[in-house]
Design a protein around this motif. Structure first.
Motif, PDB file in Angstrom:
ATOM      1  N   LEU A 142       0.536  -1.519  -0.135  1.00 50.93           N
ATOM      2  CA  LEU A 142      -0.110  -0.098  -0.282  1.00 50.93           C
ATOM      3  C   LEU A 142       1.118   1.494   0.179  1.00 50.93           C
ATOM      4  CD1 LEU A 142      -2.298  -1.218   2.780  1.00 50.93           C
ATOM      5  CD2 LEU A 142      -2.892  -1.064   0.280  1.00 50.93           C
ATOM      6  N   ILE A 143       0.256   1.935  -1.015  1.00 53.38           N
ATOM      7  CA  ILE A 143       1.516   3.543  -1.303  1.00 53.38           C
ATOM      8  C   ILE A 143       0.074   4.416  -0.506  1.00 53.38           C
ATOM      9  CG2 ILE A 143       2.362   5.282  -2.885  1.00 53.38           C
ATOM     10  CD1 ILE A 143       3.192   2.455  -4.450  1.00 53.38           C
ATOM     11  N   TYR A 144       0.877   5.627   0.723  1.00 51.50           N
ATOM     12  CA  TYR A 144       0.257   6.372   1.949  1.00 51.50           C
ATOM     13  C   TYR A 144       1.383   7.437   1.908  1.00 51.50           C
ATOM     14  CZ  TYR A 144       0.146   3.262   5.182  1.00 51.50           C
ATOM     15  OH  TYR A 144       0.502   2.670   6.446  1.00 51.50           O
ATOM     16  N   ARG A 145       1.117   8.628   2.790  1.00 51.69           N
ATOM     17  CA  ARG A 145       1.852   9.545   3.284  1.00 51.69           C
ATOM     18  C   ARG A 145       1.987   9.323   4.724  1.00 51.69           C
ATOM     19  NH1 ARG A 145       0.614  12.417  -1.478  1.00 51.69           N
ATOM     20  NH2 ARG A 145       2.805  13.538  -2.074  1.00 51.69           N
ATOM     21  N   ASN A 146       2.992   9.503   4.988  1.00 51.93           N
ATOM     22  CA  ASN A 146       2.163   9.334   6.858  1.00 51.93           C
ATOM     23  C   ASN A 146       1.845  10.638   7.706  1.00 51.93           C
ATOM     24  OD1 ASN A 146       3.073   5.951   7.118  1.00 51.93           O
ATOM     25  ND2 ASN A 146       5.253   6.678   6.608  1.00 51.93           N
ATOM     26  N   SER A 147       2.070  11.416   7.064  1.00 47.29           N
ATOM     27  CA  SER A 147       1.976  12.278   7.557  1.00 47.29           C
ATOM     28  C   SER A 147       1.640  13.715   6.664  1.00 47.29           C
ATOM     29  CB  SER A 147       2.922  13.114   8.086  1.00 47.29           C
ATOM     30  OG  SER A 147       3.848  13.860   8.131  1.00 47.29           O
ATOM     31  N   GLN A 148       1.059  14.998   6.596  1.00 45.71           N
ATOM     32  CA  GLN A 148       0.439  15.409   5.569  1.00 45.71           C
ATOM     33  C   GLN A 148       2.249  16.603   4.886  1.00 45.71           C
ATOM     34  OE1 GLN A 148      -2.115  17.919   7.559  1.00 45.71           O
ATOM     35  NE2 GLN A 148      -4.247  17.324   6.285  1.00 45.71           N
ATOM     36  N   LYS A 149       2.842  16.457   6.231  1.00 48.58           N
ATOM     37  CA  LYS A 149       4.420  16.860   5.801  1.00 48.58           C
ATOM     38  C   LYS A 149       4.800  16.133   4.930  1.00 48.58           C
ATOM     39  CE  LYS A 149       4.146  19.272   9.889  1.00 48.58           C
ATOM     40  NZ  LYS A 149       4.487  20.064  11.578  1.00 48.58           N
ATOM     41  N   SER A 150       4.655  14.933   4.943  1.00 47.95           N
ATOM     42  CA  SER A 150       5.916  14.499   3.790  1.00 47.95           C
ATOM     43  C   SER A 150       5.295  14.799   1.619  1.00 47.95           C
ATOM     44  CB  SER A 150       5.332  12.672   3.632  1.00 47.95           C
ATOM     45  OG  SER A 150       5.260  12.361   4.887  1.00 47.95           O
ATOM     46  N   ILE A 151       6.527  14.800   1.934  1.00 46.11           N
ATOM     47  CA  ILE A 151       6.541  15.590   0.170  1.00 46.11           C
ATOM     48  C   ILE A 151       5.969  14.326  -1.229  1.00 46.11           C
ATOM     49  CG2 ILE A 151       7.924  15.841  -1.309  1.00 46.11           C
ATOM     50  CD1 ILE A 151      10.071  17.336   0.654  1.00 46.11           C
TER      51      ILE A 151
END
Length: 191
Positions: free
Chosen positions: A93-102
């Motif tokens: 699964l591909i996603y960001r861990n935080s909103q700040k992740s580029i």
């Protein structure tokens, strides 16, 4: 500890049958040491094969919020999936861990060097009527029932993993689940 006891009981058995001259003492100590050797051998075998002295422990991680794998300014959120095998319901699964992740990152990528962990670990997703996308992990492993069993049978610091399952729950309304092979190749996403 059980290995040391096996050595001690073996030496006791040999010593009692070979070195004691008095026949009554030899018989009593010989049969007691054989019985102790037999009990320790059977208990070690039972621990190795049937997890004697252990119990299953289930742990749940707290739910963590996940963020879109797509552009941050997009009104539609995106979860990218890549199935491991065919019809396995096991995904990378591909996603960001935080909103700040580029950049989004791939999660649950199998480690081919640890095949036992690969077989026992699964990751999947589901669509639900929720407000935020979250992930929760369930882990089942063998742990020792008490300190005595731990002292007797523990050889290394690792506990034995039975099953690990991660479930990503995404909202039906504002999230899209997209297979990896449908993503534009210019996104430079690599697994």
């Amino acid at each position: 500890m059980i290995l040391y006891l096996l050595i001690i009981f073996t030496i006791m058995t040999l010593g009692s049958w070979l070195l004691i001259d008095n026949i009554k003492v030899r018989l009593v100590t010989g049969w007691i040491s054989i019985l102790l050797l037999l009990i320790s051998t059977v208990s070690l075998s039972a621990n190795m094969n049937y997890h004697f002295g252990m119990q299953k422990e289930i742990t749940y991680s707290s739910k963590k919020i996940i963020y879109t794998a797509g552009p941050l300014n997009s009104p539609q959120n995106l979860l990218i999936t890549k199935e491991i095998g065919s019809n396995s319901n096991n995904y990378i699964l591909i996603y960001r861990n935080s909103q700040k992740s580029i950049k989004p990152s791939a999660h649950f990528v199998p480690n081919r060097k640890q095949t036992a962990q690969l077989i026992r670990s699964r990751a999947t997703y589901r669509l639900a009527d929720v407000q935020q996308a979250t992930i929760q992990t369930e882990q089942i492993k063998w742990v020792y029932q008490n300190q005595l069993m731990k002292t007797l049978f523990k050889v290394n610091d690792e506990t034995e993993l039975i099953k690990q399952k991660a479930i990503v729950t995404v909202p039906k309304t504002d999230w899209i689940v997209m297979p990896f092979n449908q993503i534009n190749k210019n996104n430079n996403l690599k697994i």
